[in-house]
Scaffold this active site. Structure first.
Site, PDB file in Angstrom:
ATOM      1  N   ASP A 120      35.395  39.741  37.121  1.00 16.68           N
ATOM      2  CA  ASP A 120      36.148  39.034  38.145  1.00 16.68           C
ATOM      3  C   ASP A 120      36.201  37.545  37.762  1.00 16.68           C
ATOM      4  O   ASP A 120      35.546  37.108  36.815  1.00 16.68           O
ATOM      5  CB  ASP A 120      35.497  39.261  39.529  1.00 16.68           C
ATOM      6  CG  ASP A 120      36.479  39.038  40.663  1.00 16.68           C
ATOM      7  OD1 ASP A 120      36.284  39.626  41.738  1.00 16.68           O
ATOM      8  OD2 ASP A 120      37.465  38.296  40.455  1.00 16.68           O
ATOM      9  N   GLU A 136      38.832  36.548  50.837  1.00 13.68           N
ATOM     10  CA  GLU A 136      37.488  36.548  50.284  1.00 13.68           C
ATOM     11  C   GLU A 136      36.485  35.891  51.232  1.00 13.68           C
ATOM     12  O   GLU A 136      36.557  36.079  52.457  1.00 13.68           O
ATOM     13  CB  GLU A 136      37.506  35.908  48.891  1.00 13.68           C
ATOM     14  CG  GLU A 136      38.492  36.633  47.942  1.00 13.68           C
ATOM     15  CD  GLU A 136      38.347  36.242  46.505  1.00 13.68           C
ATOM     16  OE1 GLU A 136      39.360  35.937  45.869  1.00 13.68           O
ATOM     17  OE2 GLU A 136      37.210  36.271  45.996  1.00 13.68           O
TER      18      GLU A 136
HETATM   19  C1  GLC Z   1      39.379  37.087  42.909  1.00 17.10           C
HETATM   20  C2  GLC Z   1      39.072  38.443  43.511  1.00 17.10           C
HETATM   21  C3  GLC Z   1      39.696  39.608  42.754  1.00 17.10           C
HETATM   22  C4  GLC Z   1      40.990  39.171  42.091  1.00 17.10           C
HETATM   23  C5  GLC Z   1      40.642  38.129  41.056  1.00 17.10           C
HETATM   24  C6  GLC Z   1      41.884  37.573  40.358  1.00 17.10           C
HETATM   25  O1  GLC Z   1      38.247  36.262  42.989  1.00 17.10           O
HETATM   26  O2  GLC Z   1      37.703  38.764  43.733  1.00 17.10           O
HETATM   27  O3  GLC Z   1      39.905  40.665  43.700  1.00 17.10           O
HETATM   28  O4  GLC Z   1      41.621  40.282  41.484  1.00 17.10           O
HETATM   29  O5  GLC Z   1      39.897  37.029  41.598  1.00 17.10           O
HETATM   30  O6  GLC Z   1      42.666  36.833  41.261  1.00 17.10           O
END
Ligand code: GLC
Length: 653
Positions: A321, A517
């Site tokens: 991530d 988030e």
């Molecule tokens: C974010 C999220 C994830 C996402 C990634 C790219 O922090 O946790 O779900 O796909 O970054 O944007």
């Protein structure tokens, strides 16, 4: 070997006492507890030979470049060429030239520039780049694209075929912009209403998450190589929705059996459906009962390599991530041998990707990362690119490429909205809204596409948008005016200064403001009560309720939040979750006629402000599966109003 010995050897528990098996066949005891799965994709010997030959001809720098995924804001096409970059992403709020209103053609042109750059490296065999995006409820990054209900609403629709159709439509939207990979679906089992990402979960029921996640994977990936197919992502592996007190990126306190029978259920379905990528969760796993702290998932070799890649036979690619590697103890966002050795193949390192490449090359040269691990990671990346046809046809070869009409899916989204909203109460025949009646609409959310779409909409947080930024769609207010006549629908955002008695019915549209988030977390010990979090909504409702005119309340929320006080002030109450751009779908069911309510909760709805889950101590007001239609009496009576403490006393179990 005697038959007894053979039998004993077959039982993994005494493996060590038997003739040693080749390393590839030895299953570590912890992984052996997991039901085995095989990749649904038969090995392609010719493809594997082709991949091996390419990998053999690559330098270490080229291999590490292939494992690096910057954000498009921090890398140029020429740097993609120069550093052999294998993938890019646009994080929420990144658009071509940082123009929120970039057209589909602008997106496709940028994708072409990145593709062309990757094909101009000095490598013996050029490797096409793959671009990943968060199209998590339609192609929500693109102004003008239809945005669908978030997963919490799709879960309430109880219609896997609808979800697969949404996947197909989303894939076309993404291919229109020249992109071939979306970081969806989220397979979280949402367990605590405090969690800011509850709305990205289909349900608290693992079986529903499995069915809907599988449908989304099949819809998105299709045959993998078609003009309207994109790579899907099973995320966030593992246990993102089960953290203690619902803290985003927190600690999931679960036994291994809990992981297998709850957190991983969606992954078995998605893997069986052929999902080609898995994204690792920021969260950590701690088997407190067993005294085994697995630590941050980004460094968990047992669950990524022994279980996911070994026991479950996953042969696609594992992506980290956003800067997730920095959360592994001893790591930074630019250096983390532990994460790569744990089994992560592609590192999402949005800004500091040059430093990451340099440190990782040094890690290999100095023996901290085995060359074999690098070769395995690059092999997996190439395998996914080949399976998705990238080596045969550039992304722009799709018939949808650059076509603005391909991001329009309004009719399907409108159907999804109708099916995703849940009628919790309908007394005094408040609904349906009859034609020709005088309607007063109140509440800021009634005319807010931002509150209607929630997070991950144009921007990462879904904030900093106006209705004008959404080049398509309709608010509920606009839709009611179109369906019932402008003259019959009066709007007052705060309900002040209007004489309610002049109207036949009031529609009060209440809602959370957007978040994504951890910004959406309601941190313990704060009560999870909508009117406490959004007092303006309670004020509006109090301004119009009890005046002898029926009040229909509609709530936009990313979670089931305690709302008995609001429900008691309403004659009818609709849980609309986060329906997206097509407010017309909500008006369709509110006005009745051809469309009735069919939605049923996929999460239990709490009966007190500190009931944040579905465990023994939680009070449930409406059970999972609850949902009324016009045929139902709709009477729920006066709901109990337990005192809401200023601070909840007990943490989640
Ligand atoms: C974010 C999220 C994830 C996402 C990634 C790219 O922090 O946790 O779900 O796909 O970054 O944007």
């Amino acid at each position: 070997m005697t038959s007894l010995r053979l039998k004993l050897c077959a039982s993994l528990l005494v493996l060590a006492a038997c003739a040693p098996l080749p390393a590839s066949q030895v299953v570590p005891p912890a992984a052996a507890e997991w039901p085995a799965l095989q990749s649904p994709t038969a090995p392609d010997a010719a493809m594997e030979r082709r991949i091996a030959a390419i990998v053999a001809g690559m330098t270490l720098e080229q291999k590490v470049g292939q494992m690096t995924q910057p954000d498009v804001r921090y890398v140029t096409p020429d740097e993609v060429r120069q550093y052999y970059i294998g993938s890019v992403l646009n994080g929420g709020g990144a658009w071509p030239d940082m123009n929120k209103h970039a057209t589909v053609a602008d997106w496709a042109a940028l994708a072409d520039r990145f593709h062309d750059a990757a094909m101009q490296t000095d490598m013996a065999v050029k490797i096409p780049l793959v671009w990943g995006t968060d199209a998590v409820h339609g192609h929500n990054n693109v102004s003008g694209a239809t945005i669908f209900p978030h997963n919490i609403g799709l879960g309430a629709a109880h219609d896997p075929a609808l979800i697969e159709r949404i996947g197909r439509a989303t894939a076309r939207q993404v291919r229109a912009t020249g992109i071939t990979w979306t970081f969806a679906p989220t397979l979280a089992i949402g367990q605590n209403r405090r969690w800011g990402r509850t709305y990205e979960s289909y349900s608290s029921d693992p079986a529903l998450v499995a069915r809907y996640g599988e449908a989304m994977v099949r819809g998105l990936q299709g045959e993998l190589t078609g003009d309207g197919d994109v790579l899907a992502t099973a995320k966030h592996y593992l246990g993102d929705g089960g953290t203690f007190n619902g803290v985003d990126q927190g600690e999931t306190r679960a036994t291994r059996s809990d992981l297998i029978r709850r957190e991983a259920v969606g992954y078995y379905a998605a893997l069986d459906a052929g999902v080609q990528t898995v994204m690792i969760s920021y969260s950590s796993w701690n088997d407190v009962a067993a005294g085994h702290d697995g630590g941050k998932m980004h460094g968990n070799r047992e669950l990524i390599t022994d279980v996911l890649k070994g026991r479950l036979g996953f042969d696609g690619l594992v992506v980290s991530d956003w800067n997730g590697i920095e959360q592994v103890p001893g790591c930074t966002r630019v250096s983390c041998p532990q994460a790569i050795n744990a089994g992560i193949d592609l590192i999402m390192v949005p800004e500091d990707w040059k430093a990451f490449i340099a440190s990782t090359v040094a890690d290999v040269r100095e023996g901290r990362i085995p060359q074999s691990r690098i070769d395995d990671a690059v092999t997996r990346i190439l395998r996914v690119k080949m399976r998705s046809g990238l080596f045969e046809r550039e992304p722009s070869a799709s018939i949808f490429n650059g076509r603005a009409e391909a991001v329009n899916a309004a009719d399907l989204a409108r159907e999804a909205v109708r099916k995703s909203v849940v009628l919790l109460k309908n007394e005094n025949r408040a609904l349906p809204l009859a034609h020709g009646r005088r309607i007063l609409v109140v509440g800021a959310s009634a005319d807010s596409l931002s509150n209607q779409t929630g997070g991950w909409s144009l921007t990462w947080q879904g904030t900093e948008n106006t209705n004008a930024d959404f080049a398509t769609g309709s608010t509920l207010l606009g839709a009611l005016r179109r369906q019932l006549g402008e003259a019959n629908v009066t709007y007052s955002a705060d309900g002040a200064g209007v004489n309610v008695a002049d109207f036949d019915v009031v529609v009060a549209v209440l809602g959370e403001t957007p978040y994504a988030e951890y910004n959406g977390d309601v941190r313990f010990p704060k009560p999870v009560q909508h009117s406490a979090l959004y007092p303006a909504d309670l004020a509006v409702l109090r301004a119009v309720a009890g005046k002898g005119v029926p009040v229909v309340s509609v709530l936009y929320s990313g979670r089931p939040a305690y709302a008995n006080d609001l429900i008691n002030l309403s004659d009818a109450f609709v849980a609309a979750f986060l329906p997206g751009t097509e407010g017309a779908g909500l008006a369709d069911v509110l006005t009745g006629g051809r469309h009735d309510f069919t939605g049923q909760l996929s999460f239990a709805w709490p009966g007190s402000a500190c009931s944040t889950g579905e465990g023994p101590g939680d009070v449930v007001q409406f059970a999972r599966g609850y949902g009324l239609s016009y045929a139902d009496a709709g009477r729920v009576g006066s709901l109990p109003l337990p005192a809401t403490p200023t601070a909840c006393q007990t943490s989640a179990p």
